[in-house]
Design a protein around this motif. Sequence first.
Motif, PDB file in Angstrom:
ATOM      1  N   VAL A   9       0.859  -1.032   0.024  1.00 37.11           N
ATOM      2  CA  VAL A   9       0.142   0.056  -0.085  1.00 37.11           C
ATOM      3  C   VAL A   9       1.036   1.235  -0.012  1.00 37.11           C
ATOM      4  CG1 VAL A   9      -1.710   1.193   1.184  1.00 37.11           C
ATOM      5  CG2 VAL A   9      -1.798  -1.152   1.182  1.00 37.11           C
ATOM      6  N   GLY A  10       0.516   2.417  -0.665  1.00 34.63           N
ATOM      7  CA  GLY A  10       1.175   3.552  -0.841  1.00 34.63           C
ATOM      8  C   GLY A  10       0.194   4.557  -1.091  1.00 34.63           C
ATOM      9  N   GLY A  11       0.885   5.849  -1.054  1.00 36.90           N
ATOM     10  CA  GLY A  11       0.339   7.030  -1.246  1.00 36.90           C
ATOM     11  C   GLY A  11       1.091   7.929  -2.654  1.00 36.90           C
ATOM     12  N   THR A  14       4.881   8.265  -2.015  1.00 41.56           N
ATOM     13  CA  THR A  14       5.455   7.071  -2.047  1.00 41.56           C
ATOM     14  C   THR A  14       5.802   6.478  -3.427  1.00 41.56           C
ATOM     15  OG1 THR A  14       4.009   5.434  -1.368  1.00 41.56           O
ATOM     16  CG2 THR A  14       5.154   6.538   0.393  1.00 41.56           C
ATOM     17  N   ILE A  15       4.755   6.743  -4.174  1.00 43.75           N
ATOM     18  CA  ILE A  15       4.959   5.806  -5.435  1.00 43.75           C
ATOM     19  C   ILE A  15       5.920   6.084  -6.203  1.00 43.75           C
ATOM     20  CG2 ILE A  15       2.369   5.360  -5.113  1.00 43.75           C
ATOM     21  CD1 ILE A  15       2.080   7.441  -7.701  1.00 43.75           C
ATOM     22  N   ASP A  18       8.081   3.582  -4.748  1.00 44.63           N
ATOM     23  CA  ASP A  18       7.343   2.234  -4.646  1.00 44.63           C
ATOM     24  C   ASP A  18       7.189   1.422  -5.904  1.00 44.63           C
ATOM     25  OD1 ASP A  18       6.986   2.410  -1.818  1.00 44.63           O
ATOM     26  OD2 ASP A  18       4.900   3.515  -2.066  1.00 44.63           O
ATOM     27  N   GLY A  29      -5.006   2.143  -8.469  1.00 47.57           N
ATOM     28  CA  GLY A  29      -4.799   3.648  -8.175  1.00 47.57           C
ATOM     29  C   GLY A  29      -6.275   4.218  -8.153  1.00 47.57           C
ATOM     30  N   HIS A  95      -2.844   2.149  -4.303  1.00 46.26           N
ATOM     31  CA  HIS A  95      -2.531   3.323  -3.588  1.00 46.26           C
ATOM     32  C   HIS A  95      -3.580   4.360  -3.824  1.00 46.26           C
ATOM     33  CE1 HIS A  95      -2.334   6.532  -7.034  1.00 46.26           C
ATOM     34  NE2 HIS A  95      -1.881   5.374  -7.705  1.00 46.26           N
ATOM     35  N   GLY A  99      -2.620   7.058   1.069  1.00 51.69           N
ATOM     36  CA  GLY A  99      -2.046   5.635   1.694  1.00 51.69           C
ATOM     37  C   GLY A  99      -2.697   5.298   2.883  1.00 51.69           C
ATOM     38  N   SER A 103      -7.043   3.234  -0.167  1.00 50.87           N
ATOM     39  CA  SER A 103      -6.097   2.171  -0.397  1.00 50.87           C
ATOM     40  C   SER A 103      -5.989   1.093   0.630  1.00 50.87           C
ATOM     41  CB  SER A 103      -4.619   2.755  -0.622  1.00 50.87           C
ATOM     42  OG  SER A 103      -4.099   3.544   0.274  1.00 50.87           O
ATOM     43  N   THR A 131       0.418  -2.492   6.476  1.00 50.12           N
ATOM     44  CA  THR A 131       0.406  -1.154   6.419  1.00 50.12           C
ATOM     45  C   THR A 131       0.763  -0.607   7.696  1.00 50.12           C
ATOM     46  OG1 THR A 131      -1.949  -1.206   7.337  1.00 50.12           O
ATOM     47  CG2 THR A 131      -1.816  -1.255   4.758  1.00 50.12           C
TER      48      THR A 131
END
Length: 163
Positions: A9-11, A14-15, A18, A29, A95, A99, A103, A131
């Motif tokens: 999981v990201g935001g 961070t992508i 990531d 997304g 994401h 995040g 997500s 997470t």
Amino acid sequence: MSHPVKIKVGGLHTIAKDIPIFRPTHLIGILDPDTPEPAAYGHAPDEREAMLLRFLDRESVLEHGPQVPHVEQIWDFIGRAYGAASNGQVRLFVHCHAGASRSTAIAYLALLHRHGIDAAEAAFGELLQVTNKPWPNRRLVALADELLSAHGKLLQPLDVYRA
């Protein structure tokens, strides 16, 4: 033994790191309706199946928030990702903006696919391991609960967590 479907999981923050490091085979997304597509989507797009949905992080029934068709698309995409695991390792990256909410709700659904509806507590427990400080969008989970005829089983561990 590790599971053939890895979930991350990201935001938006961070992508950029990531996506190249995790190298997702599947990407979900979730962006706000007016948010431009992240530049990180341009990194090796042919190496993954991707789904981009646009709705706001709302927990009430409001325009531009999550709706039943979104959850149907998400559940179907997760099913395809798990189906692809018969051909090798699947890396599912999910994401949203931060995040934390949309997500993590979707990651919870992916883990429910793995554990089964009757093991929602185990799926939620695993969510807490994969997470950082999740706050899953309750409306997304409630819509999935209804779609899957889970009769509140998906909401129970979330509501206990939030209490």
